[in-house]
Enzyme design. Structure first.
Site, PDB file in Angstrom:
ATOM      1  N   LYS A 120       0.906  -1.366   0.022  1.00  0.00           N
ATOM      2  CA  LYS A 120      -0.108  -0.057  -0.001  1.00  0.00           C
ATOM      3  C   LYS A 120       0.827   1.247   0.005  1.00  0.00           C
ATOM      4  O   LYS A 120       0.306   2.194  -0.572  1.00  0.00           O
ATOM      5  CB  LYS A 120      -1.004  -0.099   1.190  1.00  0.00           C
ATOM      6  CG  LYS A 120      -1.947  -1.402   1.074  1.00  0.00           C
ATOM      7  CD  LYS A 120      -2.760  -1.410   2.230  1.00  0.00           C
ATOM      8  CE  LYS A 120      -3.698  -0.606   2.772  1.00  0.00           C
ATOM      9  NZ  LYS A 120      -4.523  -1.024   3.939  1.00  0.00           N
ATOM     10  N   LYS A 161      -0.301   2.309   9.415  1.00  0.00           N
ATOM     11  CA  LYS A 161      -0.642   1.203   8.573  1.00  0.00           C
ATOM     12  C   LYS A 161       0.184   0.231   8.153  1.00  0.00           C
ATOM     13  O   LYS A 161       1.097   0.630   7.613  1.00  0.00           O
ATOM     14  CB  LYS A 161      -1.654   2.011   7.317  1.00  0.00           C
ATOM     15  CG  LYS A 161      -2.869   2.794   7.857  1.00  0.00           C
ATOM     16  CD  LYS A 161      -3.024   3.381   6.516  1.00  0.00           C
ATOM     17  CE  LYS A 161      -4.211   2.800   5.731  1.00  0.00           C
ATOM     18  NZ  LYS A 161      -5.124   3.621   4.848  1.00  0.00           N
ATOM     19  N   GLY A 168      -9.432  -4.744   6.680  1.00  0.00           N
ATOM     20  CA  GLY A 168      -9.468  -3.908   7.735  1.00  0.00           C
ATOM     21  C   GLY A 168      -8.863  -4.014   8.890  1.00  0.00           C
ATOM     22  O   GLY A 168      -8.590  -3.646   9.928  1.00  0.00           O
ATOM     23  N   LYS A 204      -2.096  10.636   7.606  1.00  0.00           N
ATOM     24  CA  LYS A 204      -3.101  11.304   8.467  1.00  0.00           C
ATOM     25  C   LYS A 204      -4.519  10.950   8.512  1.00  0.00           C
ATOM     26  O   LYS A 204      -4.861  10.346   7.324  1.00  0.00           O
ATOM     27  CB  LYS A 204      -3.174  12.746   7.620  1.00  0.00           C
ATOM     28  CG  LYS A 204      -3.646  13.868   8.516  1.00  0.00           C
ATOM     29  CD  LYS A 204      -3.564  15.162   7.825  1.00  0.00           C
ATOM     30  CE  LYS A 204      -4.361  16.244   8.823  1.00  0.00           C
ATOM     31  NZ  LYS A 204      -3.710  16.343  10.058  1.00  0.00           N
ATOM     32  N   ASN A 292      -7.862  -2.370  -4.685  1.00  0.00           N
ATOM     33  CA  ASN A 292      -7.846  -3.667  -4.594  1.00  0.00           C
ATOM     34  C   ASN A 292      -7.812  -4.459  -5.968  1.00  0.00           C
ATOM     35  O   ASN A 292      -8.586  -4.460  -6.812  1.00  0.00           O
ATOM     36  CB  ASN A 292      -8.961  -4.214  -3.829  1.00  0.00           C
ATOM     37  CG  ASN A 292      -9.216  -3.812  -2.307  1.00  0.00           C
ATOM     38  OD1 ASN A 292      -8.050  -3.658  -1.607  1.00  0.00           O
ATOM     39  ND2 ASN A 292     -10.062  -3.228  -1.774  1.00  0.00           N
ATOM     40  N   ARG A 294      -8.638  -7.215  -7.476  1.00  0.00           N
ATOM     41  CA  ARG A 294      -9.680  -8.278  -7.486  1.00  0.00           C
ATOM     42  C   ARG A 294     -11.055  -8.106  -7.516  1.00  0.00           C
ATOM     43  O   ARG A 294     -11.383  -6.757  -7.402  1.00  0.00           O
ATOM     44  CB  ARG A 294      -9.325  -9.153  -6.243  1.00  0.00           C
ATOM     45  CG  ARG A 294      -9.645  -8.361  -5.106  1.00  0.00           C
ATOM     46  CD  ARG A 294      -9.465  -9.027  -3.833  1.00  0.00           C
ATOM     47  NE  ARG A 294      -9.598  -8.171  -2.562  1.00  0.00           N
ATOM     48  CZ  ARG A 294     -10.414  -7.624  -1.924  1.00  0.00           C
ATOM     49  NH1 ARG A 294     -11.802  -7.640  -2.339  1.00  0.00           N
ATOM     50  NH2 ARG A 294     -10.260  -6.750  -0.784  1.00  0.00           N
TER      51      ARG A 294
HETATM   52  P1  ADP Z   1     -14.141  -5.946   0.206  1.00  0.00           P
HETATM   53  O1  ADP Z   1     -13.882  -4.426   0.149  1.00  0.00           O
HETATM   54  O2  ADP Z   1     -14.128  -6.680  -1.035  1.00  0.00           O
HETATM   55  O3  ADP Z   1     -15.188  -6.475   1.278  1.00  0.00           O
HETATM   56  P2  ADP Z   1     -12.212  -6.662   2.159  1.00  0.00           P
HETATM   57  O4  ADP Z   1     -10.827  -5.881   2.568  1.00  0.00           O
HETATM   58  O5  ADP Z   1     -13.401  -6.611   3.125  1.00  0.00           O
HETATM   59  O6  ADP Z   1     -12.710  -6.320   0.535  1.00  0.00           O
HETATM   60  O7  ADP Z   1     -11.863  -8.294   2.049  1.00  0.00           O
HETATM   61  C1  ADP Z   1     -12.631  -9.137   1.121  1.00  0.00           C
HETATM   62  C2  ADP Z   1     -12.172 -10.299   2.125  1.00  0.00           C
HETATM   63  O8  ADP Z   1     -10.776 -10.656   1.774  1.00  0.00           O
HETATM   64  C3  ADP Z   1     -12.610 -10.607   3.290  1.00  0.00           C
HETATM   65  O9  ADP Z   1     -13.038 -11.925   3.523  1.00  0.00           O
HETATM   66  C4  ADP Z   1     -11.077 -10.390   4.007  1.00  0.00           C
HETATM   67  O10 ADP Z   1     -11.188 -10.918   5.210  1.00  0.00           O
HETATM   68  C5  ADP Z   1     -10.284 -10.852   3.078  1.00  0.00           C
HETATM   69  N1  ADP Z   1      -8.910 -10.115   3.041  1.00  0.00           N
HETATM   70  C6  ADP Z   1      -8.738  -9.066   2.344  1.00  0.00           C
HETATM   71  N2  ADP Z   1      -7.366  -8.477   2.453  1.00  0.00           N
HETATM   72  C7  ADP Z   1      -6.863  -9.575   3.469  1.00  0.00           C
HETATM   73  C8  ADP Z   1      -5.578  -9.655   3.773  1.00  0.00           C
HETATM   74  N3  ADP Z   1      -4.388  -8.944   3.536  1.00  0.00           N
HETATM   75  N4  ADP Z   1      -5.378 -10.750   4.605  1.00  0.00           N
HETATM   76  C9  ADP Z   1      -6.224 -11.516   4.864  1.00  0.00           C
HETATM   77  N5  ADP Z   1      -7.620 -11.566   4.385  1.00  0.00           N
HETATM   78  C10 ADP Z   1      -7.957 -10.385   3.602  1.00  0.00           C
HETATM   79  P1  ADP Z   2      -7.725  -2.451   4.160  1.00  0.00           P
HETATM   80  O1  ADP Z   2      -6.766  -2.714   3.160  1.00  0.00           O
HETATM   81  O2  ADP Z   2      -7.613  -3.002   5.329  1.00  0.00           O
HETATM   82  O3  ADP Z   2      -8.998  -2.431   3.283  1.00  0.00           O
HETATM   83  P2  ADP Z   2      -7.770   0.574   3.701  1.00  0.00           P
HETATM   84  O4  ADP Z   2      -6.597   1.362   3.647  1.00  0.00           O
HETATM   85  O5  ADP Z   2      -8.569   0.375   2.632  1.00  0.00           O
HETATM   86  O6  ADP Z   2      -7.615  -1.077   4.437  1.00  0.00           O
HETATM   87  O7  ADP Z   2      -8.879   1.222   5.124  1.00  0.00           O
HETATM   88  C1  ADP Z   2      -9.635   0.419   5.417  1.00  0.00           C
HETATM   89  C2  ADP Z   2     -10.344   1.711   6.200  1.00  0.00           C
HETATM   90  O8  ADP Z   2      -9.767   2.123   7.318  1.00  0.00           O
HETATM   91  C3  ADP Z   2     -11.257   2.899   5.460  1.00  0.00           C
HETATM   92  O9  ADP Z   2     -12.317   2.310   4.827  1.00  0.00           O
HETATM   93  C4  ADP Z   2     -11.613   3.660   6.594  1.00  0.00           C
HETATM   94  O10 ADP Z   2     -12.490   3.516   7.272  1.00  0.00           O
HETATM   95  C5  ADP Z   2     -10.502   3.640   7.611  1.00  0.00           C
HETATM   96  N1  ADP Z   2      -9.135   4.537   6.916  1.00  0.00           N
HETATM   97  C6  ADP Z   2      -8.176   4.138   6.265  1.00  0.00           C
HETATM   98  N2  ADP Z   2      -7.238   5.055   6.098  1.00  0.00           N
HETATM   99  C7  ADP Z   2      -7.729   5.928   6.790  1.00  0.00           C
HETATM  100  C8  ADP Z   2      -7.343   7.478   6.941  1.00  0.00           C
HETATM  101  N3  ADP Z   2      -6.173   7.893   6.290  1.00  0.00           N
HETATM  102  N4  ADP Z   2      -8.132   8.145   7.533  1.00  0.00           N
HETATM  103  C9  ADP Z   2      -9.245   7.739   8.198  1.00  0.00           C
HETATM  104  N5  ADP Z   2      -9.744   6.495   8.235  1.00  0.00           N
HETATM  105  C10 ADP Z   2      -8.766   5.568   7.354  1.00  0.00           C
HETATM  106 MG    MG Z   3      -9.860  -1.168   1.622  1.00  0.00          MG
END
Ligand code: ADP
Ligand code: ADP
Ligand code: MG
Length: 450
Positions: A120, A161, A168, A204, A292, A294
């Protein structure tokens, strides 16, 4: 593909997304091969597929995450394609590479693109180069001193992060300088054990932001299109609960900026297939957070408002065909909502509730779509995620979509496992949700209300 012979795709996943991919394959006249672990031997996707391959014991590391077993299953069953779904191996560049090295087609972008977006911190740099606005932040941190310097410059609160994070997980908020050292070292240790990579960076914290993401498709013939946006701001612990398309009340200028930025980034990296570019939006500003590489869990709401079968497009694109639509063919009709019904008990801090599904009455009627990997008499094993079904509704406008959501939830009856259906019922009835446009911390702030 040779004449008279249907292409065959190995569906390297389980649950609702395995069923979804099998349906799309069959709709195109392709054959689909399922995989399953011990625990999943009798599940719906095994039955719907043309053939099913047992790939190992129940724990995911010994089955759905076993690259050797999955690639061997594809070769043994004569598949030419491998669809990874979401989660599991879908964002592992080494898996895409192994599939390709075995002479098969990976349904998704190249291993190089997956790695460049999977990190990321690196993805942020790529986005900046493509002229996409990113959240102010740092590069990967070498030491705590660097973290302190970056945090001072950004201003608190900041997020630590994990570069390899996802789902999440691997994100923690830091409110002040004295919490920073501990947060960075803990985040590193956690990232290294959870993702096998301890790299972390700072962002931030954007306060009062909405999570809005853009669906894109790109083929090998030079076309890149967007299919508008989804609002996924209703989240618990940074995991999505309820999604909506298009984003209600979104400023038209921001919509144009985001969709154009998403298309630019997709083109810049030489992307192939379906992808999602995620942003945080506050006021009239948008900031890239990640891409993402996928199909996304919430893709059906985009399908409902555009009429495009995204999974079929993924398969078509993987087969080297041009995608079936151009940007000017993509219009938005109405509003769609998706409620993720998990086998979890919202009254017990969302504790998983696996078990036998003794009763499963599904809603139906106008504008109602259910994507589920399970049937009555089946079971939710304890080994995997707890998604039981996605209840997706479509209406001409928000009031109609919300009314259909309410009706669908009322018709849904599940016995044998506890589900989050009641939580969704209360979300749909919430005046803030009905008004539209809540922020990512809304749910948790709401849950804290007396
Ligand atoms: P979406 O926006 O498609 O819901 P999510 O970030 O919630 O994407 O992830 C979708 C699925 O992939 C979920 O089952 C989540 O637990 C899994 N997942 C995504 N990234 C990872 C990761 N780095 N490690 C483990 N599981 C992941
Ligand atoms: P993941 O790979 O786990 O999906 P993301 O970077 O997409 O991680 O972030 C997941 C969630 O975390 C976002 O949808 C938001 O709610 C929160 N988040 C991520 N980055 C920020 C940020 N810079 N400031 C505030 N909230 C954030
Ligand atoms: Mg995300």
């Amino acid at each position: 593909m040779s004449a008279g012979e249907s292409p065959r795709v190995l569906v390297a996943n389980r649950g609702e997304i395995a069923v979804r991919v099998i349906r799309a394959a069959h709709a195109l006249g392709w054959e689909a091969v399922a995989v399953h672990s011990d625990a999943d031997a009798e599940q719906l996707w095994v039955r719907l597929a043309d053939e099913a391959v047992h790939i190992g014991p129940s724990p995911a590391t010994k089955s759905y995450l076993d690259v050797d077993a999955v690639v061997q299953a594809a070769l043994d069953s004569g598949c030419g394609y491998v669809h990874p779904g979401y989660g599991f191996l879908s964002e592992r560049p080494e898996f895409a590479r192994r599939v390709t090295d075995a002479g098969l087609v990976f349904v998704g972008p190249s291993a190089e693109v997956i790695s460049s977006m999977g990190d990321k911190a690196l993805a942020r740099e790529t986005a900046e180069r493509a002229g996409v606005p990113v959240v102010p932040g740092s590069g990967v941190l070498d030491d705590v001193a660097q973290a302190r310097e970056a945090a001072e410059e950004l201003g608190f609160p900041v997020l630590v992060k994990a570069a390899a994070g996802g789902g999440g997980r691997g994100i923690r908020i830091v409110h002040s300088a004295d919490e920073l050292d501990d947060a960075v070292s803990t985040a590193r240790a956690e990232a290294s054990s959870a993702f096998g990579d301890g790299s972390v960076y700072l962002e931030k914290a954007i306060i009062d932001a909405r999570h809005i993401e853009v669906q894109v498709l790109a083929d090998d013939h030079g076309s890149v299109v967007h299919l508008f946006e989804r609002d996924c701001s209703v989240q618990r612990r940074r995991q999505k609960l309820l999604e909506e398309a298009p984003a209600p009340g979104l400023d038209e200028g921001v919509r144009e900026e985001m969709t154009a930025a998403a298309v630019r980034l997709t083109a810049e990296v030489g992307y192939r297939g379906a992808g999602t570019v995620e942003f945080l939006v506050t006021g009239d500003r948008c900031y890239f957070i990640e891409m993402n590489t996928r199909i996304q869990v919430e893709h059906p709401i985009t399908e409902m408002i555009t009429g495009v079968d995204l999974v079929a497009e993924q398969l078509r694109i993987a087969a080297g065909e041009p995608m079936s639509l151009a940007q000017e063919d993509i219009d938005v009709l109405g509003v769609a909502l998706e409620m993720r019904i998990n086998a979890e008990d919202p009254e017990q801090d969302f504790f998983p509730s696996p078990g036998d599904i003794s009763r499963f009455d599904l809603p139906n009627g106008p504008g109602v779509r259910i994507d589920s990997g399970f049937v009555a008499g089946g079971r939710i094993p304890p080994f995997y995620d707890s998604l039981l079904a996605k209840v997706i509704v479509h209406g001409r406008d928000r009031p109609q979509a919300l009314a259909r959501a309410r009706q669908a939830l009322d018709e849904l009856v599940v016995e044998g496992v506890v589900t989050t259906s009641s939580l969704h019922r209360s979300l749909i009835d919430d005046p803030d949700v009905q008004r539209g446009g809540v922020t990512t911390t809304w749910y948790e702030e709401r849950a804290d209300r007396p």
